[in-house]
Design a protein around this motif. Structure first.
Motif, PDB file in Angstrom:
ATOM      1  N   ALA A  93       5.503  -7.463  67.163  1.00  0.00           N
ATOM      2  CA  ALA A  93       5.976  -8.592  67.974  1.00  0.00           C
ATOM      3  C   ALA A  93       6.225  -8.146  69.418  1.00  0.00           C
ATOM      4  CB  ALA A  93       7.245  -9.177  67.367  1.00  0.00           C
TER       5      ALA A  93
ATOM      6  N   TYR B 231      -1.201  -9.515  67.374  1.00  0.00           N
ATOM      7  CA  TYR B 231      -0.114  -9.223  66.442  1.00  0.00           C
ATOM      8  C   TYR B 231      -0.636  -8.472  65.215  1.00  0.00           C
ATOM      9  CZ  TYR B 231       3.774  -9.980  63.227  1.00  0.00           C
ATOM     10  OH  TYR B 231       4.791  -9.798  62.329  1.00  0.00           O
TER      11      TYR B 231
ATOM     12  N   VAL C  76       2.909  -7.860  71.285  1.00  0.00           N
ATOM     13  CA  VAL C  76       2.316  -9.144  71.686  1.00  0.00           C
ATOM     14  C   VAL C  76       2.917  -9.583  73.020  1.00  0.00           C
ATOM     15  CG1 VAL C  76       2.104 -11.590  71.128  1.00  0.00           C
ATOM     16  CG2 VAL C  76       1.795  -9.883  69.335  1.00  0.00           C
ATOM     17  N   GLN C  77       4.247  -9.489  73.135  1.00  0.00           N
ATOM     18  CA  GLN C  77       4.898  -9.935  74.366  1.00  0.00           C
ATOM     19  C   GLN C  77       4.510  -9.069  75.559  1.00  0.00           C
ATOM     20  OE1 GLN C  77       8.997 -10.289  72.998  1.00  0.00           O
ATOM     21  NE2 GLN C  77       8.695 -12.503  72.970  1.00  0.00           N
TER      22      GLN C  77
END
Lengths: 167, 137
Positions: free
Chosen positions: A35, A21, A38-39
């Motif tokens: 964000a 992140y 990161v996913q």
């Protein structure tokens, strides 16, 4: 060098999620993009862990992270709509007491963050991997797929440009 | 060497071998420009390194927030299975135990089916299936 390789993607998420992140945030200056990254990275890690060959886990993970980041940048560049200004993010962030603290934390490095964003991508990436993520030159070389000498040169040139922006 | 250049950053990052360190220090002794550059690079490096490490937005990786999810899930499965077994035993006992007022098997079945169709929580199959599916995922 012995290296304990995380076995599940949940462990990868727990150990590296925050680093990924911060890597993405410092490269883009945008919390939503960070964000999303990161996913996306965790998704790729989940798929890739089955075929992972024990070796440099950091090199492997950061190569995945970097590729996901570049794919994301390419996808965004193709999108015709203009991105929302970062101020919009900050209004959202500043809406609760906890967010106020987080916003203050972000603001502390505003000038440094701005200077980072002005760097050419290759230099910015090398500096962030070194100074934010904490990788060795060897690990950065593996992640970025360039010789160690190139890493050394990019970090130094990046820092010289930062010095110019910051003075 | 002409000037120290990128050896300076590599030195700050602990990426130089003994020979290169000696070479650099020798040079710095006689070169004010490179000595000044070392100080500036040190300042820039620590400015970047002292950027705050930001927290992950809450809920971004929910599976990672709860460290014991697999354990809960297994326990959940066992509890669910145990409850199912108990419910099954009671149901079977009710069916096979001769009662004072004789009730036909068909009647029991239809009563059971009627309640199971109205009440999703009733009936062992309803208890087992979600946990089992979760477990086999």
């Amino acid at each position: 060098m012995t290296e304990s390789v995380p076995l599940t993607w949940e462990e990868v998420a727990r150990v590296y999620g925050r680093k990924i992140y911060n890597f993405a945030y410092r490269l883009t200056g945008n919390s939503d993009d960070a964000a999303d990254l990161v996913q996306e990275v965790l998704l790729r890690v989940r798929k890739g862990l089955a075929s992972y060959q024990p070796g440099s886990f950091e090199g492997w993970l950061w190569r995945i992270t970097r590729n996901a980041f570049l794919d994301d940048v390419r996808r965004r560049n193709r999108r015709p709509t203009a991105p929302l200004p970062e101020e919009v993010d900050r209004w959202d962030l500043a809406s609760s007491p906890a967010a106020d603290i987080e916003y203050a934390r972000i603001s502390i490095g505003d000038d440094v963050q701005k200077a980072l964003l002005e760097l050419p991508f290759e230099f910015r990436e090398a500096v962030v991997l070194c100074d934010i993520v904490g990788l060795s030159y060897e690990e950065i070389a593996r992640a970025v797929a360039v010789p160690v000498g190139t890493v050394r040169s990019r970090i130094h040139r990046g820092r010289k440009l930062l010095r110019e922006s910051l003075t | 060497m002409t000037h120290a250049g990128e050896l300076i950053s590599a030195y700050l990052d602990g990426e130089l071998g003994r020979a290169e360190i000696d070479q650099l220090l020798d040079h710095l002794n006689g070169c004010g420009r490179c000595a000044a550059e070392l100080q500036e690079m040190q300042r820039v490096r620590s400015a970047v390194r002292s950027l705050p490490l930001l927290e992950l937005p809450p809920g971004l990786i929910p599976e990672a927030d709860a460290e014991v999810i697999p354990l809960h899930r297994n326990k959940g499965f066992l509890v669910g299975a145990a409850a199912a077994v108990v419910a099954l035993v009671i149901a079977v006992a009710a069916i096979i135990t001769p009662s004072a007022t004789p009730v036909s098997l068909e009647e029991l079945n239809s009563r059971y089916a009627a309640r199971a169709s109205l009440d999703p929580a009733f009936g062992p199959a309803k208890v087992v299936v979600p946990y089992l599916a979760d477990f086999l995922e």
